[in-house]
Design an enzyme around this catalytic site. Sequence first.
Site, short mmCIF file in Angstrom:
data_model
loop_
_atom_site.label_atom_id
_atom_site.label_comp_id
_atom_site.label_asym_id
_atom_site.label_seq_id
_atom_site.Cartn_x
_atom_site.Cartn_y
_atom_site.Cartn_z
CE LYS A 55 -3.63 -2.67 2.16
NZ LYS A 55 -4.41 -3.03 3.36
CD GLN A 99 -3.24 -4.67 6.50
OE1 GLN A 99 -3.21 -3.67 5.79
NE2 GLN A 99 -3.77 -5.80 6.08
CG ASP A 122 -9.43 -0.67 4.77
OD1 ASP A 122 -9.03 -0.87 3.62
OD2 ASP A 122 -8.79 -0.99 5.79
C1 BQF Z 1 -0.98 -9.95 -5.85
C2 BQF Z 1 -5.55 -9.33 2.38
C3 BQF Z 1 -6.40 -11.39 3.26
C4 BQF Z 1 -6.52 -10.81 4.52
C5 BQF Z 1 -6.17 -9.50 4.73
C6 BQF Z 1 -1.15 -7.80 -4.61
C7 BQF Z 1 -1.90 -7.75 -2.34
C8 BQF Z 1 -1.98 -9.12 -2.35
C9 BQF Z 1 -1.68 -9.83 -3.49
C10 BQF Z 1 -2.26 -6.98 -1.12
C11 BQF Z 1 -5.00 -8.52 1.31
C12 BQF Z 1 -4.82 -9.08 -0.06
C13 BQF Z 1 -4.58 -7.23 1.58
C14 BQF Z 1 -1.26 -9.17 -4.61
C15 BQF Z 1 -3.92 -6.35 0.56
C16 BQF Z 1 -4.55 -8.00 -1.07
O1 BQF Z 1 -0.23 -9.50 -6.71
O2 BQF Z 1 -1.55 -11.04 -6.00
C17 BQF Z 1 -1.49 -7.09 -3.48
O3 BQF Z 1 -1.45 -6.23 -0.64
N1 BQF Z 1 -3.53 -7.10 -0.59
C18 BQF Z 1 -4.77 -6.72 2.91
O4 BQF Z 1 -4.45 -5.56 3.18
O5 BQF Z 1 -5.32 -7.48 3.86
C19 BQF Z 1 -5.67 -8.76 3.66
C20 BQF Z 1 -5.91 -10.65 2.20
#
Ligand code: BQF
Length: 297
Positions: A55, A99, A122
Amino acid sequence: MLSMNIIDGKLLAKEIREELAKEVADMLQKGGRAPHLAAVLVGDDPASQVYVRNKVRSCEKVGFRSTLVRKPADITEAELLAIVDTLNQDATVDGFIVQLPLPKHIDEEKITLAIRPDKDVDGFHPVNFGRMAQGLPCYLPATPAGILEMIRRYEIPTEGKEVVVIGRSNIVGTPISILLSRKAYPGNATVTMCHSRTHNLEGHIRRADILIAAIGSPEFVKADMVKQGAVVIDVGMNRVEEPETEKGYRLCGDVDYDSVAPKASLITPVPGGVGQLTVVSLLVNTLKAARREVYRD
Ligand code: BQF
């Protein structure tokens, strides 16, 4: 070409970031300031650290300002609420996120409720959820917003289609079900939301023109469950142990990609699929916050 049916999340995210960077340049040129996103990271969960880093990096790529607030896992709930309050009051911060997941001794619902809805980029606050459900201006939760953007940019028809969503979480399954049921595009679909108590789950999945898997179960969806030509959107982000690899794990989705891809008309990979759009959607919300587009004043 064998890769004809892949939805390229990385490429879409890059295109959207370029559009956002133009908007930022425009704001600066008009004498304004760059949008500012703050993120609070509690503890040292490895996945959460990666997500927050993604992020922050995305902010840098589009010219947003970002602030990372890091706190140890033993922070008290009261201390975290105080940080939320500081960010609520900080006029230089357009939007912020805490987060998830949080350590067990902290009540996530209490923290989410403490975030001012106009800074809740969010889209997890019940005010934003309620506005989403009623089709009012809101910050859409990032993953559902990312899925809608994929559908738009790949011009996937949704009207009258059978959409099957597996998973009923507050941040993916439930909101995407609501959004694709709306009288809109993307939307006007007939949505079935399946979950752990669903009878004949495979029978439901097999009827899907558009399948959205958000259950957190590695490679749960197999080829024999999927209708020929279906659009398959994989929201899963599972770490499965793989000791022989450098990291010691491999990322996989909720869909058995190798077997399902040949049957799908379009499919999102993991990594490089929905996750990419999730992060840019957070930036889109932050731009809306900076522009006071959702909450006028
Ligand atoms: C990619 C998330 C589960 C629980 C809490 C790019 C992200 C992930 C994968 C990423 C996710 C999943 C995020 C890829 C944020 C997505 O290239 O496949 C980016 O940073 N995510 C989160 O903040 O909390 C989570 C999944």
